[in-house]
Every structure is written in structure tokens, then in C-alpha cells.
Design a protein around this motif. Structure first.
Motif, PDB file in Angstrom:
ATOM      1  N   VAL A  11       0.716  -1.351  -0.045  1.00 35.50           N
ATOM      2  CA  VAL A  11      -0.198   0.649  -0.515  1.00 35.50           C
ATOM      3  C   VAL A  11       0.577   1.286   0.238  1.00 35.50           C
ATOM      4  N   ARG A  70      -6.740  12.901  -2.011  1.00 30.01           N
ATOM      5  CA  ARG A  70      -6.117  11.500  -2.176  1.00 30.01           C
ATOM      6  C   ARG A  70      -5.843  10.939  -0.625  1.00 30.01           C
ATOM      7  N   SER A  73      -9.540   9.878   0.722  1.00 28.29           N
ATOM      8  CA  SER A  73      -9.667   9.184   0.377  1.00 28.29           C
ATOM      9  C   SER A  73      -8.817   7.385   0.594  1.00 28.29           C
ATOM     10  N   MET A  74      -8.076   7.540   0.754  1.00 27.47           N
ATOM     11  CA  MET A  74      -6.971   6.444   1.526  1.00 27.47           C
ATOM     12  C   MET A  74      -7.023   6.252   2.964  1.00 27.47           C
ATOM     13  N   GLN A  76      -9.869   6.583   4.445  1.00 28.59           N
ATOM     14  CA  GLN A  76     -11.805   6.174   4.188  1.00 28.59           C
ATOM     15  C   GLN A  76     -11.058   4.648   3.504  1.00 28.59           C
ATOM     16  N   SER A  77     -10.606   4.746   3.156  1.00 30.35           N
ATOM     17  CA  SER A  77     -10.055   2.649   2.977  1.00 30.35           C
ATOM     18  C   SER A  77      -9.163   1.965   4.239  1.00 30.35           C
ATOM     19  N   ASN A  81      -9.308  -2.391   6.315  1.00 34.07           N
ATOM     20  CA  ASN A  81      -8.566  -2.904   6.687  1.00 34.07           C
ATOM     21  C   ASN A  81      -8.520  -3.978   7.407  1.00 34.07           C
ATOM     22  N   SER A  91      -4.802   4.848   9.178  1.00 29.94           N
ATOM     23  CA  SER A  91      -6.453   5.923   8.491  1.00 29.94           C
ATOM     24  C   SER A  91      -6.175   7.103   9.427  1.00 29.94           C
TER      25      SER A  91
END
Length: 229
Positions: A11, A70, A73-74, A76-77, A81, A91
Motif C-alpha cells: 500500500v 487522495r 480517500s486513503m 477511508q480505505s 483493512n 487511517s
């Protein structure tokens, strides 16, 4: 290397490629100046110089805004996990980066407005936090070709002082980056993503070496300025 470390490194590598690719694309914009040009235009302070600086700072602000989006967004992604500890930690890290990106974008827009006023001949007050960007922060470094061309033409004390100032600023920036990497390495050590500490230790060493080289270059141009006519 365990699954968590592999996932983290994958990642991180992806994020690095995305952000680096974006920065490179933005830096190729005709509005974006290199760090040496920024310093020279700030020092000369002609109306035309201020106009170019305003465009430069606006372009950098747009880049930081894109990076903030970006990172948000990362962040939130990472919440989804499978590894709760990894997801929570990364996060929070991405949220902090998004906050810093947004802060820089705001400072850059204020600085762009300041230079737009100067370009128009109006009286303006420098915004707080703008000095580091006027010193070349976030601007791409001059290419070797650009530096070599300027060094080849340097024949007056002012020419060498300009190069000295650039390398002094560069040394300070590299030293600051080294300190940031040391702090990040310490923060990651002892956590589930401790492998990141090794990465930041290496980057800290590279930044320190770069700072030493920049300091030596600054001293050389300082001496040349003393003998130039």
C-alpha cells in the motif's frame, strides 16, 4: 516478512507512486518554478516577478489540494483493512497528512493573493507561513542541467551569492527532512508496522548526506563570491 508487513509495504509503495506521479506531472506545468528561480524572483521583486510567483504558488496550492483529497480517500480505505491495528494506524496517519496538505494549500493561496496584489502595484502584507514557500519549499529542485548552466555563467559576486543562498536553503530543507524522518522512524518503532521505521531511517540518512553536500556547495560559492569581480 509477515502478511501485515507485505500488505503495508504494498500500500505504501502504491501511495508513493501515485503521489510522486502527480507531483511530477504538476511540476512540469509552465507555471511551476524551480526553487532557485523562486528565490531569485522573490529577491528581485519586480511586478512581473510577482505575477510569475502568484501563478507558481497557485499551482502548488492546487497540487496540495489534490494530495489532501487522495490522503482523505486513503484514510477511508484503511478503515476497512482486515487488520484492525494496521487500518486504524494508517487511517490516522493519512488523515494527518490530509490536514497538513490542506494547511499548506491555504498558506499557498494566501501567498498567491499577496503576490497578485504586488503585481498590481497595491500595498500588501505578507501572510504568515509564507516565508518557507518563498524560500523554495515544495518547488522542484533545479535540474543538474539548469544548475550547471547557471554555474557556467556565474561571473559576478551576485551570481555566486544567489547560488550560495540556494544551497544554504537546500541544506536547511534537507536537514529538516532528516529530522522529520527520524521522528517518523521513532513513532513506527515497536508498532505492528515497525518495518516502516527502517525505511525512514534510510531516508533520514540520505537527507543528512544531501544536506552535507549542499552545505559544501554553499561554502564554495561563498568563497567564489569573494574573489569574483
Amino acid at each position: 516478512m509477515n502478511t501485515i508487513q507485505i500488505r503495508f509495504l504494498s500500500v505504501t509503495a502504491l501511495a508513493f507512486l501515485v503521489l510522486t506521479g502527480s507531483a511530477t506531472a504538476q511540476d512540469k506545468s509552465s507555471a511551476v518554478l524551480n526553487a532557485l528561480d523562486v528565490q531569485q524572483l522573490v529577491k528581485r521583486a519586480e511586478p512581473g516577478d510577482s505575477a510569475r510567483l502568484a501563478a507558481h504558488f497557485t499551482a502548488l496550492a492546487e497540487r496540495y489540494t489534490a494530495e489532501a483529497k487522495r490522503h482523505t480517500s486513503m484514510a477511508q480505505s484503511f478503515v476497512g483493512n482486515p487488520s484492525h491495528n494496521l487500518g486504524t494506524g494508517m487511517s490516522a496517519h493519512c488523515k494527518q497528512l490530509a490536514h497538513l496538505n490542506t494547511k499548506s494549500a491555504t498558506e499557498l493561496r494566501e501567498l498567491a493573493t499577496y503576490h497578485e496584489k504586488l503585481a498590481a502595484g497595491a500595498t500588501a502584507t505578507p501572510p504568515a507561513g509564507g516565508a518557507r514557500f518563498e524560500g523554495g519549499a515544495s518547488a522542484p529542485r533545479p535540474t543538474d542541467q539548469e544548475l550547471n548552466a547557471m554555474a557556467a555563467k556565474a561571473g559576478t559576486p551576485d551570481d555566486h551569492h544567489a547560488l550560495e543562498e540556494y544551497f544554504v536553503t537546500l541544506a536547511k530543507r534537507d536537514a529538516a527532512e532528516a529530522n522529520e524522518h527520524v521522528a517518523l522512524a521513532q513513532a513506527y518503532r515497536g508498532t505492528r508496522i515497525a518495518q516502516a521505521a527502517v525505511h525512514h531511517d534510510r531516508l533520514a540518512g540520505l537527507s543528512r548526506d544531501s544536506a552535507k553536500e549542499a552545505t559544501a556547495a554553499a561554502e564554495m560559492h561563498k568563497q567564489l563570491a569573494g574573489v569574483a569581480r
